[in-house]
Every structure is written in structure tokens, then in C-alpha cells.
Enzyme design. Structure first.
Site, PDB file in Angstrom:
ATOM      1  N   GLU A 190       0.758  -1.236  -0.045  1.00 13.45           N
ATOM      2  CA  GLU A 190       0.124   0.228  -0.079  1.00 13.45           C
ATOM      3  C   GLU A 190       0.757   1.259   0.047  1.00 13.45           C
ATOM      4  OE1 GLU A 190      -3.093   0.058  -0.674  1.00 13.45           O
ATOM      5  OE2 GLU A 190      -3.100  -2.110  -0.630  1.00 13.45           O
ATOM      6  N   TRP A 199       1.619   2.054  -3.478  1.00 14.53           N
ATOM      7  CA  TRP A 199       0.639   2.645  -4.238  1.00 14.53           C
ATOM      8  C   TRP A 199       0.732   4.375  -3.944  1.00 14.53           C
ATOM      9  CZ3 TRP A 199      -2.757   1.972  -7.782  1.00 14.53           C
ATOM     10  CH2 TRP A 199      -3.303   0.518  -8.084  1.00 14.53           C
ATOM     11  N   TRP A 218     -20.446  15.433 -17.931  1.00 14.50           N
ATOM     12  CA  TRP A 218     -20.733  15.579 -16.479  1.00 14.50           C
ATOM     13  C   TRP A 218     -21.940  16.389 -16.314  1.00 14.50           C
ATOM     14  CZ3 TRP A 218     -17.993  12.095 -14.410  1.00 14.50           C
ATOM     15  CH2 TRP A 218     -16.798  11.898 -14.846  1.00 14.50           C
ATOM     16  N   ASN A 255     -10.315   3.782   3.291  1.00 13.91           N
ATOM     17  CA  ASN A 255     -10.213   3.636   2.066  1.00 13.91           C
ATOM     18  C   ASN A 255     -11.226   2.966   1.131  1.00 13.91           C
ATOM     19  OD1 ASN A 255      -8.288   3.760  -0.532  1.00 13.91           O
ATOM     20  ND2 ASN A 255      -8.688   1.584  -0.301  1.00 13.91           N
ATOM     21  N   TRP A 290     -15.330  14.312 -11.447  1.00 17.10           N
ATOM     22  CA  TRP A 290     -14.187  13.937 -10.480  1.00 17.10           C
ATOM     23  C   TRP A 290     -13.586  15.146  -9.644  1.00 17.10           C
ATOM     24  CZ3 TRP A 290      -9.329  14.657 -10.866  1.00 17.10           C
ATOM     25  CH2 TRP A 290      -8.670  14.962 -12.400  1.00 17.10           C
ATOM     26  N   TRP A 313      -8.875   9.769  -7.231  1.00 10.70           N
ATOM     27  CA  TRP A 313     -10.089  10.269  -7.815  1.00 10.70           C
ATOM     28  C   TRP A 313     -10.058   9.692  -9.408  1.00 10.70           C
ATOM     29  CZ3 TRP A 313     -14.700  11.770  -6.361  1.00 10.70           C
ATOM     30  CH2 TRP A 313     -15.037  12.151  -4.725  1.00 10.70           C
TER      31      TRP A 313
END
Ligand code: FAD
Length: 480
Positions: free
Chosen positions: A280, A283, A311, A346, A364, A387
Site C-alpha cells: 500500500e 500505491w 458531466w 479507504n 471527479w 479520484w
């Protein structure tokens, strides 16, 4: 160490608010010159301003760091304005011979640092920048053709093969130069007063190095064993909550990896848990790799096909989402946890982001901006990368057709409803089988729990099944 080093070394702290394992500070201290340690509250239109929750965190973090430096006999010098003006002026004021800092990775920050380096060197100073934030610098990890990675797995394979340096040691005694004048932290007015919305943040966090150590120790003792299995469960305590401490650099990822390896050697957690936890952290490394190579990560679709996406302008649903009043309990619990504590689990971040983007069809970037303002861990790399990942517009993103179902996600990852009960107290008396879909509960179940839909808790603001079909049709249209 030079025998005589009388010109002070200026250490400019930024996103590395710690004394331990701080390569810039260690390098300056090892040089043997007297130190001046400074922080600049940057007011520069070229840089992204901090959000409200992060400003609150920073105020507390600076207070804690000042106290820590004072305990060692020094002073944290505070200045406000454009670092491009302040740092050369401060260096001149103290007669510095050297300036040290740890690197940052946003394009505007890199440009600023490069220009500053040139200015300071032209004035005859030594300038040294170090890596204090990442396990591996973004430019040291490359594909076989020498380019940046766009997919996590090969990035992870390549970067995790590189050795991770051990945390650096700071000399036990620091020698300080007489400090120049400092501004007063209180004058910066970074904590909210009217209204004071930070009560939940104060209750949840102790920003600073000491707070970081306490959170890390608690995680190693109580959360790490079981991390691989339970990290997706917001109702359990198996994640570290280290993200704001990493964001502000109260501890380094090197210290976190070293502590995890130590826990493995001591047998307090198994190799599966350690491997998952360390992955992680990669990431985070991947997000910074992306930010470094694609500097407009926070503003531009990584996948340009999404530029044509239609959108919706949907202020009522967006506001309901922000306030935790969508009528979907797991979404509302997440958004209220965020508002109350400045942090969200998360798994729930993924659920709420999917809801905003795919159910309400809100761009987003609007969700990213709300998180930027409300998260204490609002991170220039992790936030936009995540995002875009959820939107499907990002590098190695979730496929566009993956639309999280807020009911089944709730039932799977908060099976007893305890997480919802904690943050949506008006639903606390509902039984587990009803808590993630109160609109489907029998009237007497709702009555016994004291729930009146539309009065004590909202009806769902949209129908998920219909919203999913609408989203798929829109995403299909840009697939090409
Ligand atoms: P742990 O599970 O204990 O992990 C340890 C550390 O690894 C974290 O502190 C973090 O630094 C890193 N990490 C863990 N998961 C991820 C991930 N998916 N991506 C990148 N790094 C990760 N993280 C931020 O730090 N700042 C943000 O602004 C941010 N915004 C996000 C927005 C969305 C929409 C989503 C889906 C995720 C976001 N994340 C962000 C990633 C992740 O949710 C948090 O890092 C994590 O929840 C922090 O909790 P923890 O420290 O307990 O994590």
C-alpha cells in the site's frame, strides 16, 4: 565534519515536519555548522493553497515541531510569503553558507526549487536537496524503454526490487545559530474560530512527530496482524491511519517500512500482512510517480477520452453528498466521518467517490476538490490519482463499468452495520439486515428503530439501479 564551520546552515522544512530521519536536517547537522531551521507559509499564486482541514493540521504540527526544536535548544523560525523571496533574504540575514531542503514533486514546486537553487548558488551558497518523502525518487523507476510506468503492478515489481535505505540518524546534540526574528504562529490564524468546526479533528488527532510515533506503535501492536484480511473493513481497526502523518512528513515511509520489517522479525505480524501493508505504501509511491511524470494530474483527465464526458451539473445531489444526506447509509457514514474527523477509510473513499462520479455523474474534479478541503491527509499525489482511478480516467484505473453498489458494499464491508451506527446515529437502532437499505425495511422495523424516512433520515436521493444504467450509457459513449 569541517574543523571550523561558523556560517550557519539554513534548513528549510516543508512537507517533512520532523527531526528524526530527516535527510536534509541530518546532512546539515553532520556538516557541523550552526543551524537555523525555518518554515515558510507559502503564499504564492503558483502553488495550490492548502484546504481548511490541512491548514488546521499544519497549525498544530508547527506548534508541536516548535516545541520539539525548543526542547533541543533551538527555535523554529516562521515566515510567511513567497519562498522565492523569503529564503534568499533569510539566508542573507543569517549569513548562511548553505541551504538544505527535502524535495517536493508538484511541477510548480519543482520549478520554484530549481529557480531558488540557481539564485542561491549564484550568491555563493551551497545548496543541497535530499529525498525525505519517497522510498524511491520517481525518476529512478522506469520501464524497459526508459519511460514512466502507467500500470501499478509492473511499477511495483520494478520499484520494490530497489533497496530501501535505513532511516538516518540525527546527531544527539544539535548546534543552533542565534535565531533571526520569527513571526508568531497565532498570527497566521490557521485554526477556525467562527465557527469552530475543528472539534472532531482535535478529538481524533495529535498532529506532529510524537503523535505519529503513537499511531504507528498502536497500529503495530493492534492493527497490523490481520491487515491483509481486514483492511477493507471500516468497522474494524486494522488500518494504520498514518496518512496525514505521511502527508506532512511527521514520519518517513522509510521509518514505516523499517518498523513493519521489525514487527515481522519480532513475529508480531505475519509475512502476508507485512507484504500487503508495504504494498500500500507503494500505491503512494505510484501516485507520486504519476504526479511527477504527469504534472496536471489534479486538473486533466489522464485518459483524454474523458474530456468528452458529459458531466452533470447537479448541485442538489452534490450538496447532499457533501453533507452525508444521500439516503445511502454507507455513503453518508463516510461523508460524515470525513466532515467530523478529517479522514475516511479507504474502502469508503472508493464507495463515496464512485457514488458522486457514477451515480450523480458529477465531475471527479469536484469530488477531488471537496476532499482536498476536508481531508487532513489531502495529498497532492494520492488525492487526484485516486479520484482519477475511481472515475476510470486515470492510469491503471478501475474499469468504467465498475459502479459500486452502495448497498452490497455496505453489507459486505460493514456486515453488522457498526460503522454506519457510529457516524449516522439516527440509524443506530436498525438491525444489521436493514441498516444499509432502510427504505426497504418493514414499517414496524423502522418504527421500532425510531426512523421516519424523509424526516429523521433522507429518502435515497437517486435510484442506484437506474443511475448505474445511465452511467454505463454515458461511459459507453466515450469508449470509442
Ligand atoms: P493504510 O491502509 O494503513 O496504508 C498505509 C499508507 O499507505 C497510507 O497512509 C497511505 O500513505 C498509503 N496508501 C494506502 N492506500 C493507498 C492508496 N489506495 N493510494 C495511495 N496510497 C495509499 N490518500 C492520501 O494519503 N491522501 C489523499 O488525499 C487521498 N485521497 C483519496 C481519495 C480517494 C477517492 C480514494 C479512493 C483514496 C484516497 N487516498 C488518499 C488513498 C487512501 O484512501 C488513503 O491513503 C488511506 O485510506 C489512508 O489510511 P491509512 O493511513 O489507514 O492507510
Amino acid at each position: 565534519m569541517p574543523l571550523s564551520c561558523e556560517r550557519p546552515a539554513l534548513v528549510w522544512l516543508r512537507d517533512d515536519l520532523r527531526l528524526s530521519d530527516n535527510p536534509a536536517l541530518t546532512a546539515a547537522a553532520q556538516g557541523g555548522c550552526p543551524l537555523v531551521i525555518a518554515y515558510v507559509l507559502e503564499e504564492d499564486p503558483a502553488l495550490r493553497p492548502l484546504g481548511g482541514a490541512a491548514r488546521w493540521w499544519l497549525a498544530r504540527a508547527l506548534a508541536s515541531l516548535s516545541a520539539e526544536i525548543a526542547r533541543r535548544g533551538g527555535t523554529l523560525v516562521l515566515r510567511r510569503g513567497r519562498a522565492a523571496d523569503i529564503i534568499p533574504a533569510l539566508a542573507e540575514e543569517i549569513g548562511a553558507g548553505a541551504v538544505h531542503w527535502n524535495r517536493r514533486y508538484e511541477a510548480a514546486q519543482i520549478a520554484q526549487d530549481s529557480a531558488l537553487k540557481a539564485t542561491l548558488r549564484a550568491a555563493g551558497l551551497t545548496v543541497e536537496s535530499c529525498n525525505g518523502a519517497l522510498l524511491h525518487e520517481p525518476w529512478t523507476v522506469a520501464t524497459q524503454s526508459g519511460g514512466p510506468f502507467k500500470v501499478f503492478s509492473p511499477f511495483f515489481r520494478a520499484s520494490s526490487q530497489q533497496p530501501v535505505r535505513a532511516p538516518t540518524r540525527l546527531p544527539p546534540v544539535l548546534r543552533f545559530a542565534p535565531p533571526p526574528a520569527s513571526e508568531a504562529l497565532a498570527d497566521w490564524q490557521m485554526e477556525p474560530t467562527a465557527p469552530d468546526w475543528a472539534g472532531g479533528l482535535r478529538a481524533a488527532w495529535e498532529p506532529g512527530e510524537e503523535g505519529a510515533r503513537a499511531v504507528l506503535e498502536r497500529f503495530l501492536a493492534h492493527g497490523l496482524a490481520g491487515y491483509a484480511e481486514n483492511r477493507d473493513r471500516p468497522d474494524l481497526e486494522n488500518v494504520s491511519r498514518l496518512s496525514p502523518f505521511l502527508r506532512f512528513g511527521h514520519l518517513s515511509p522509510h521509518q514505516v517500512v523499517a518498523a513493519a520489517r521489525h514487527a515481522e522479525a519480532a513475529g508480531s505480524a505475519g509475512p502476508k500482512d507485512i507484504a500487503k501493508f508495504v504494498s500500500e505504501l507503494y500505491w503512494r509511491e505510484f501516485s507520486y510517480h504519476l504526479l511527477y511524470h504527469f504534472p496536471t494530474l489534479a486538473t486533466t483527465n489522464f485518459n483524454p477520452r474523458f474530456d468528452a464526458f458529459g458531466w452533470a451539473d447537479n448541485p442538489a445531489q452534490e450538496r447532499a453528498w457533501q453533507r452525508g444526506r444521500t439516503g445511502y447509509p454507507i455513503v453518508d457514514a463516510g461523508m460524515r466521518q470525513l466532515w467530523e474527523t478529517g479522514w475516511m477509510h479507504n474502502r469508503v473513499r472508493m464507495i463515496v467517490a464512485s457514488f458522486l462520479i457514477k451515480d450523480a455523474l458529477v465531475d471527479w474534479r469536484r469530488g477531488e476538490a471537496w476532499f482536498w478541503d476536508t481531508l487532513v491527509d489531502a495529498d497532492p499525489a494520492n488525492n487526484p490519482a485516486s479520484w482519477q482511478w475511481v472515475a476510470g480516467s486515470g492510469a491503471d484505473a478501475a474499469p468504467y463499468f465498475r459502479v459500486f453498489n452502495p448497498v452490497t458494499q455496505g453489507e459486505k464491508f460493514d456486515p453488522n452495520g457498526d460503522y454506519v451506527r457510529r457516524f449516522v446515529p439516527e440509524l443506530a437502532r436498525l438491525p444489521a439486515e436493514a441498516i444499509h437499505k432502510p427504505w426497504a425495511a418493514k414499517p414496524d422495523v423502522l418504527r421500532r428503530a425510531g426512523v421516519t424516512l424523509g424526516l429523521t433520515y433522507p429518502h435515497p436521493i437517486l435510484d442506484h439501479a437506474a443511475a448505474r444504467e445511465r452511467a454505463l450509457a454515458r461511459f459507453e459513449a466515450i469508449r470509442g
